[in-house]
Design a protein around this motif. Structure first.
Motif, PDB file in Angstrom:
ATOM      1  N   LEU A 136      24.323  43.308  31.517  1.00 40.04           N
ATOM      2  CA  LEU A 136      24.269  42.375  32.644  1.00 40.04           C
ATOM      3  C   LEU A 136      23.904  43.104  33.938  1.00 40.04           C
ATOM      4  O   LEU A 136      24.333  44.237  34.153  1.00 40.04           O
ATOM      5  N   PRO A 137      23.155  42.443  34.810  1.00 38.84           N
ATOM      6  CA  PRO A 137      22.899  43.032  36.130  1.00 38.84           C
ATOM      7  C   PRO A 137      24.224  43.264  36.870  1.00 38.84           C
ATOM      8  O   PRO A 137      25.213  42.545  36.647  1.00 38.84           O
ATOM      9  N   GLU A 138      24.236  44.232  37.756  1.00 34.15           N
ATOM     10  CA  GLU A 138      25.450  44.608  38.465  1.00 34.15           C
ATOM     11  C   GLU A 138      26.071  43.429  39.225  1.00 34.15           C
ATOM     12  O   GLU A 138      27.289  43.295  39.292  1.00 34.15           O
ATOM     13  N   VAL A 139      25.247  42.551  39.774  1.00 33.53           N
ATOM     14  CA  VAL A 139      25.770  41.421  40.537  1.00 33.53           C
ATOM     15  C   VAL A 139      26.655  40.548  39.652  1.00 33.53           C
ATOM     16  O   VAL A 139      27.708  40.075  40.088  1.00 33.53           O
ATOM     17  N   PHE A 140      26.287  40.335  38.393  1.00 39.18           N
ATOM     18  CA  PHE A 140      27.097  39.518  37.491  1.00 39.18           C
ATOM     19  C   PHE A 140      28.420  40.212  37.177  1.00 39.18           C
ATOM     20  O   PHE A 140      29.468  39.577  37.109  1.00 39.18           O
ATOM     21  N   ARG A 196      34.448  40.668  38.195  1.00 40.97           N
ATOM     22  CA  ARG A 196      35.574  41.405  38.797  1.00 40.97           C
ATOM     23  C   ARG A 196      36.179  40.628  39.969  1.00 40.97           C
ATOM     24  O   ARG A 196      37.399  40.618  40.145  1.00 40.97           O
ATOM     25  N   ALA A 197      35.349  39.990  40.769  1.00 36.07           N
ATOM     26  CA  ALA A 197      35.853  39.203  41.901  1.00 36.07           C
ATOM     27  C   ALA A 197      36.677  38.016  41.399  1.00 36.07           C
ATOM     28  O   ALA A 197      37.761  37.734  41.935  1.00 36.07           O
ATOM     29  N   ASN A 198      36.193  37.326  40.387  1.00 37.15           N
ATOM     30  CA  ASN A 198      36.943  36.203  39.814  1.00 37.15           C
ATOM     31  C   ASN A 198      38.284  36.676  39.249  1.00 37.15           C
ATOM     32  O   ASN A 198      39.301  36.003  39.401  1.00 37.15           O
ATOM     33  N   ALA A 199      38.285  37.836  38.596  1.00 34.23           N
ATOM     34  CA  ALA A 199      39.528  38.382  38.039  1.00 34.23           C
ATOM     35  C   ALA A 199      40.512  38.724  39.148  1.00 34.23           C
ATOM     36  O   ALA A 199      41.720  38.491  39.012  1.00 34.23           O
ATOM     37  N   ALA A 200      40.016  39.261  40.269  1.00 38.85           N
ATOM     38  CA  ALA A 200      40.888  39.588  41.398  1.00 38.85           C
ATOM     39  C   ALA A 200      41.529  38.331  41.973  1.00 38.85           C
ATOM     40  O   ALA A 200      42.717  38.322  42.304  1.00 38.85           O
ATOM     41  N   LEU A 201      40.749  37.262  42.083  1.00 36.64           N
ATOM     42  CA  LEU A 201      41.293  35.988  42.564  1.00 36.64           C
ATOM     43  C   LEU A 201      42.352  35.438  41.607  1.00 36.64           C
ATOM     44  O   LEU A 201      43.431  35.029  42.030  1.00 36.64           O
ATOM     45  N   ALA A 235      25.983  35.652  47.317  1.00 36.57           N
ATOM     46  CA  ALA A 235      25.768  35.992  45.901  1.00 36.57           C
ATOM     47  C   ALA A 235      26.966  35.559  45.065  1.00 36.57           C
ATOM     48  O   ALA A 235      26.810  35.021  43.964  1.00 36.57           O
ATOM     49  N   TYR A 236      28.170  35.771  45.595  1.00 36.89           N
ATOM     50  CA  TYR A 236      29.366  35.361  44.864  1.00 36.89           C
ATOM     51  C   TYR A 236      29.362  33.844  44.634  1.00 36.89           C
ATOM     52  O   TYR A 236      29.550  33.377  43.506  1.00 36.89           O
ATOM     53  N   TYR A 237      29.129  33.080  45.691  1.00 34.62           N
ATOM     54  CA  TYR A 237      29.143  31.622  45.555  1.00 34.62           C
ATOM     55  C   TYR A 237      28.024  31.113  44.646  1.00 34.62           C
ATOM     56  O   TYR A 237      28.173  30.097  43.974  1.00 34.62           O
ATOM     57  N   LYS A 238      26.914  31.812  44.624  1.00 30.72           N
ATOM     58  CA  LYS A 238      25.796  31.398  43.773  1.00 30.72           C
ATOM     59  C   LYS A 238      26.170  31.461  42.294  1.00 30.72           C
ATOM     60  O   LYS A 238      25.780  30.599  41.507  1.00 30.72           O
ATOM     61  N   TYR A 239      26.938  32.490  41.906  1.00 28.98           N
ATOM     62  CA  TYR A 239      27.199  32.731  40.484  1.00 28.98           C
ATOM     63  C   TYR A 239      28.642  32.491  40.034  1.00 28.98           C
ATOM     64  O   TYR A 239      28.916  32.515  38.842  1.00 28.98           O
ATOM     65  N   LYS A 240      29.568  32.263  40.940  1.00 31.79           N
ATOM     66  CA  LYS A 240      30.998  32.275  40.607  1.00 31.79           C
ATOM     67  C   LYS A 240      31.400  31.292  39.502  1.00 31.79           C
ATOM     68  O   LYS A 240      32.282  31.589  38.707  1.00 31.79           O
TER      69      LYS A 240
END
Length: 147
Positions: free
Chosen positions: A15-19, A24-29, A50-55
């Protein structure tokens, strides 16, 4: 239909780094390490846009498997109480057992297949599997099907 979502199972390393950062951001939340989406994005070095685009489109396999019928395959030690401890764990987390099939034990091990409905579970499928593997006598557990 063209508008129906299509899903692909992809190895995380591809996966690209952004994904990966979104995961990781979703897991932190979810874990409560951060309180807001902005904090989550910042904590992993990701822009808010970028987060909101893919979250909502990226999540771990087992999280996507919630609210489904999951078939697990387990290898258990052939000892009294091992299957009972697995069934107790499934009951405690709220999995609705649909079928249980156990092979005749050979070489001190028994193969067990359990199909369970997961919509009432109090934890993720991944967490259930981790807890199951920690039980004495459970040699292996894996998901073999998801409907």
């Amino acid at each position: 239909m063209e508008n129906e979502p299509k899903y692909y199972l992809v190895e995380r390393a591809l996966l690209p780094e952004v994904f990966q950062k979104v995961v990781r951001a979703n897991a932190a939340l979810k874990a409560g390490r951060v309180r807001t989406a902005s904090e989550a994005a910042q904590s992993v070095g990701l822009s808010r846009s970028a987060y909101y685009k893919y979250k909502d489109g990226i999540r771990p396999f087992y999280e996507a498997a919630h609210d489904r019928i999951i078939t697990f395959h387990l290898m258990l030690s052939d000892r009294p109480g091992v299957l009972s401890s697995i069934l107790g764990l499934f009951a405690r987390v709220g999995a609705n057992l649909l079928t249980i099939n156990q092979s005749i034990p050979m070489s001190g091990q028994a193969a067990v297949t359990i199909a369970a409905r997961t919509e009432e579970m109090k934890c993720t499928v991944d967490a259930l599997m981790q807890r199951a593997e920690a039980l004495d006598g459970v040699l292996h557990i894996e998901v073999v099907a998801s409907e």
